[in-house]
Design an enzyme around this catalytic site. Structure first.
Site, PDB file in Angstrom:
ATOM      1  N   CYS A  73       0.818  -1.230   0.000  1.00  0.00           N
ATOM      2  CA  CYS A  73       0.000   0.000   0.000  1.00  0.00           C
ATOM      3  C   CYS A  73       0.842   1.266   0.000  1.00  0.00           C
ATOM      4  CB  CYS A  73      -0.876   0.058   1.246  1.00  0.00           C
ATOM      5  SG  CYS A  73      -1.790  -1.426   1.517  1.00  0.00           S
TER       6      CYS A  73
HETATM    7  N1  CO8 Z   1     -21.348  -9.077   1.353  1.00  0.00           N
HETATM    8  C1  CO8 Z   1     -22.099  -9.267   2.442  1.00  0.00           C
HETATM    9  N2  CO8 Z   1     -21.604  -9.461   3.662  1.00  0.00           N
HETATM   10  C2  CO8 Z   1     -20.263  -9.478   3.798  1.00  0.00           C
HETATM   11  C3  CO8 Z   1     -19.406  -9.272   2.708  1.00  0.00           C
HETATM   12  C4  CO8 Z   1     -19.985  -9.086   1.435  1.00  0.00           C
HETATM   13  N3  CO8 Z   1     -19.246  -8.912   0.327  1.00  0.00           N
HETATM   14  N4  CO8 Z   1     -18.130  -9.320   3.148  1.00  0.00           N
HETATM   15  C5  CO8 Z   1     -18.197  -9.544   4.472  1.00  0.00           C
HETATM   16  N5  CO8 Z   1     -19.469  -9.648   4.879  1.00  0.00           N
HETATM   17  C6  CO8 Z   1     -19.975  -9.949   6.210  1.00  0.00           C
HETATM   18  C7  CO8 Z   1     -18.902 -10.558   7.106  1.00  0.00           C
HETATM   19  O1  CO8 Z   1     -18.715 -11.936   6.861  1.00  0.00           O
HETATM   20  C8  CO8 Z   1     -19.482 -10.293   8.474  1.00  0.00           C
HETATM   21  O2  CO8 Z   1     -20.502 -11.222   8.747  1.00  0.00           O
HETATM   22  P1  CO8 Z   1     -20.678 -11.781  10.252  1.00  0.00           P
HETATM   23  O3  CO8 Z   1     -20.972 -10.554  11.079  1.00  0.00           O
HETATM   24  O4  CO8 Z   1     -21.808 -12.731  10.105  1.00  0.00           O
HETATM   25  O5  CO8 Z   1     -19.372 -12.407  10.607  1.00  0.00           O
HETATM   26  C9  CO8 Z   1     -20.138  -8.926   8.275  1.00  0.00           C
HETATM   27  O6  CO8 Z   1     -20.365  -8.786   6.874  1.00  0.00           O
HETATM   28  C10 CO8 Z   1     -19.261  -7.806   8.738  1.00  0.00           C
HETATM   29  O7  CO8 Z   1     -17.937  -8.055   8.277  1.00  0.00           O
HETATM   30  P2  CO8 Z   1     -16.690  -7.222   8.688  1.00  0.00           P
HETATM   31  O8  CO8 Z   1     -16.728  -6.959  10.162  1.00  0.00           O
HETATM   32  O9  CO8 Z   1     -15.451  -7.860   8.113  1.00  0.00           O
HETATM   33  O10 CO8 Z   1     -17.035  -5.885   7.913  1.00  0.00           O
HETATM   34  P3  CO8 Z   1     -16.319  -4.525   8.026  1.00  0.00           P
HETATM   35  O11 CO8 Z   1     -17.339  -3.533   8.388  1.00  0.00           O
HETATM   36  O12 CO8 Z   1     -15.060  -4.594   8.822  1.00  0.00           O
HETATM   37  O13 CO8 Z   1     -15.869  -4.264   6.506  1.00  0.00           O
HETATM   38  C11 CO8 Z   1     -13.821  -4.318   5.239  1.00  0.00           C
HETATM   39  C12 CO8 Z   1     -14.943  -5.133   5.880  1.00  0.00           C
HETATM   40  C13 CO8 Z   1     -14.431  -3.471   4.140  1.00  0.00           C
HETATM   41  C14 CO8 Z   1     -12.785  -5.269   4.645  1.00  0.00           C
HETATM   42  C15 CO8 Z   1     -13.163  -3.410   6.295  1.00  0.00           C
HETATM   43  O14 CO8 Z   1     -12.833  -4.125   7.454  1.00  0.00           O
HETATM   44  C16 CO8 Z   1     -11.916  -2.734   5.798  1.00  0.00           C
HETATM   45  O15 CO8 Z   1     -11.861  -2.134   4.740  1.00  0.00           O
HETATM   46  N6  CO8 Z   1     -10.852  -2.749   6.597  1.00  0.00           N
HETATM   47  C17 CO8 Z   1      -9.609  -2.063   6.257  1.00  0.00           C
HETATM   48  C18 CO8 Z   1      -8.873  -2.943   5.388  1.00  0.00           C
HETATM   49  C19 CO8 Z   1      -7.636  -2.325   4.818  1.00  0.00           C
HETATM   50  O16 CO8 Z   1      -7.285  -1.170   4.913  1.00  0.00           O
HETATM   51  N7  CO8 Z   1      -6.945  -3.174   4.167  1.00  0.00           N
HETATM   52  C20 CO8 Z   1      -5.780  -2.816   3.511  1.00  0.00           C
HETATM   53  C21 CO8 Z   1      -5.858  -3.527   2.260  1.00  0.00           C
HETATM   54  S1  CO8 Z   1      -4.277  -3.822   1.686  1.00  0.00           S
HETATM   55  C22 CO8 Z   1      -3.888  -2.583   0.636  1.00  0.00           C
HETATM   56  O17 CO8 Z   1      -4.498  -1.547   0.636  1.00  0.00           O
HETATM   57  C23 CO8 Z   1      -2.812  -2.847  -0.367  1.00  0.00           C
HETATM   58  C24 CO8 Z   1      -2.341  -4.278  -0.318  1.00  0.00           C
HETATM   59  C25 CO8 Z   1      -1.654  -4.657  -1.521  1.00  0.00           C
HETATM   60  C26 CO8 Z   1      -2.536  -4.750  -2.738  1.00  0.00           C
HETATM   61  C27 CO8 Z   1      -3.152  -6.070  -2.943  1.00  0.00           C
HETATM   62  C28 CO8 Z   1      -3.699  -6.215  -4.353  1.00  0.00           C
HETATM   63  C29 CO8 Z   1      -4.579  -7.398  -4.536  1.00  0.00           C
END
Ligand code: CO8
Length: 374
Positions: A156
């Site tokens: 990132c």
């Molecule tokens: N549809 C419906 N429900 C879903 C979905 C979906 N697509 N996905 C998850 N849910 C469900 C979960 O399973 C969970 O269900 P339950 O409560 O029954 O367990 C519920 O929804 C809530 O899930 P979460 O608590 O995980 O949901 P969040 O509100 O936390 O949102 C996110 C998930 C969007 C992933 C959020 O946590 C987030 O964005 N976090 C930050 C992540 C971040 O910054 N990551 C960095 C990424 S890495 C990067 O930027 C570069 C890396 C290198 C590049 C890679 C290239 C491929």
């Protein structure tokens, strides 16, 4: 010592997009088929059914509505769930060099630079499609740039860390004009069969030109006051794909080799780290958050950006103060903060301060404090 300025950026978007609705329709059809095919194992409890995805969840949880994709064919095909990118011959331009060149030409036009003006090229991104020859050297050759080029990977923070290197090279007078390019071809690392991560990433390419203030002739330039980098080891965002898999006798395409993360933990741990990092960086210049006119923050999640802004300013961001580009681009790995910079900077006036900041995998955080020049 010479002042270093950002004198131009260039943004290239692929021609194809995938909306949340299209992505979810394809994933849900795939999940239904998977669950029907494995009905007996699901009934006996040996495998768990694939859950449904939801476009509403994606937008609410991340701010993402759509994403660009380098090649759309195959990505929504439920029997494939991966874009089709045909292999090119060694004599042909690589996919990432092609993406890099699109952005490079735009940045050179914005900064009024020709190949003869550029001393070095850094290609910085989350993945490169091969190890060597470096994509940067391929781009250097295609542009006819003398000097040198190299690739660097910092997930990132590849873009901001690349800008750090360029800034230091100019300060050290080993180069006087450097182009940093971030051809983020993320789609081949996305697990389109995984409900929790299939929506996160998009493809894009952005290039940034840094040079000394003396040589700068562009209409909009920004003096870099300083750069600040920080890394703290974390397993919460991983991509295990790599050449040693060959000797591990492991499947390079199995889900645990592609991008995966503990998104909640990342959110909770990275937001306070990023806010503290920015505060410390601003203090180095006797600045505080209210002195900052524009916040070009990393684009992984709209709720993260809102929280970090609130931690620093004790209020929500207004208008384009901390622009969000996630709705159109999704998470483009390292490119997000620079896309925001490219699209939302021309209205600033001389003397306005801004901060570019990335945060994510590693963990890695990189920032640049900038001031619009006269
Ligand atoms: N549809 C419906 N429900 C879903 C979905 C979906 N697509 N996905 C998850 N849910 C469900 C979960 O399973 C969970 O269900 P339950 O409560 O029954 O367990 C519920 O929804 C809530 O899930 P979460 O608590 O995980 O949901 P969040 O509100 O936390 O949102 C996110 C998930 C969007 C992933 C959020 O946590 C987030 O964005 N976090 C930050 C992540 C971040 O910054 N990551 C960095 C990424 S890495 C990067 O930027 C570069 C890396 C290198 C590049 C890679 C290239 C491929």
């Amino acid at each position: 010592m010479s002042q270093v300025v950002i004198s131009g950026t260039g943004l290239w978007k692929p021609q194809y997009t995938i909306t949340n609705q299209e992505l979810v329709a394809s994933y849900n059809a795939y999940a239904n088929k998977h669950n029907e095919t494995h009905a007996a194992e699901i009934a006996s409890g040996t495998i768990t059914p694939k859950p449904q995805s939801s476009a509403e969840f994606i937008e609410k949880a991340s701010g993402i509505k759509s994403r660009y994709i380098y090649k759309k064919e195959g990505a929504l095909d439920i029997d494939r769930m991966m874009p089709v990118i045909p292999q090119r011959a060694d004599e042909e331009l690589s996919n990432q060099a092609e993406m890099a060149l699109h952005a490079a030409h735009k940045a050179m036009a914005a900064a009024n630079k020709t190949a003869a003006d550029i001393d070095a090229i850094i290609v910085a991104c989350a993945y490169t499609q091969r190890s060597y020859p470096a994509i940067a050297i391929e781009v250097q050759e295609a542009l006819g740039v003398k000097g040198f080029g190299f690739d660097m990977l910092v997930a990132c923070s590849a873009a901001t860390f690349g800008l750090h290197r360029a800034y230091e090279m100019i300060k050290a007078e080993t180069a006087s004009c450097v182009m940093v390019i971030n051809p983020e071809l993320t789609s081949p690392q996305v697990n389109y069969k995984d409900r929790d991560s299939h929506f996160i990433f998009g493809d894009v390419s952005i290039a940034t030109i840094l040079e000394t203030a003396q040589t700068c002739t562009s209409d909009h330039s920004y003096e870099i006051l300083s750069t600040k980098a920080q890394t703290v080891y974390s397993n919460n965002i991983r991509s295990n794909f790599g050449y040693v898999l060959n000797a591990n006798d492991a499947n390079p395409l199995s889900p645990d080799q592609l991008f995966f993360q503990k998104g909640r933990s990342v959110f909770k741990e990275v937001c306070p780290m990023a806010a503290e990092h920015i505060n410390t960086h601003l203090q180095q210049h006797q600045l505080s958050p209210p002195d900052i006119k524009r916040w070009w923050l990393h684009q992984a999640n709209i709720n993260m950006n809102n929280l970090i802004f609130k931690m620093l300013m004790n209020r929500p961001a207004e208008g384009i103060e901390a622009p969000i580009v996630l709705d159109e681009f999704a998470n483009t790995a390292s490119a997000g903060s620079l896309i925001a910079f490219n699209l939302y900077q021309e209205d600033l006036v001389s003397g306005d301060y801004g901060i570019i900041c990335s945060f994510g995998a590693g963990y890695s955080i990189g920032s640049l404090v900038v001031r619009k020049t006269d």
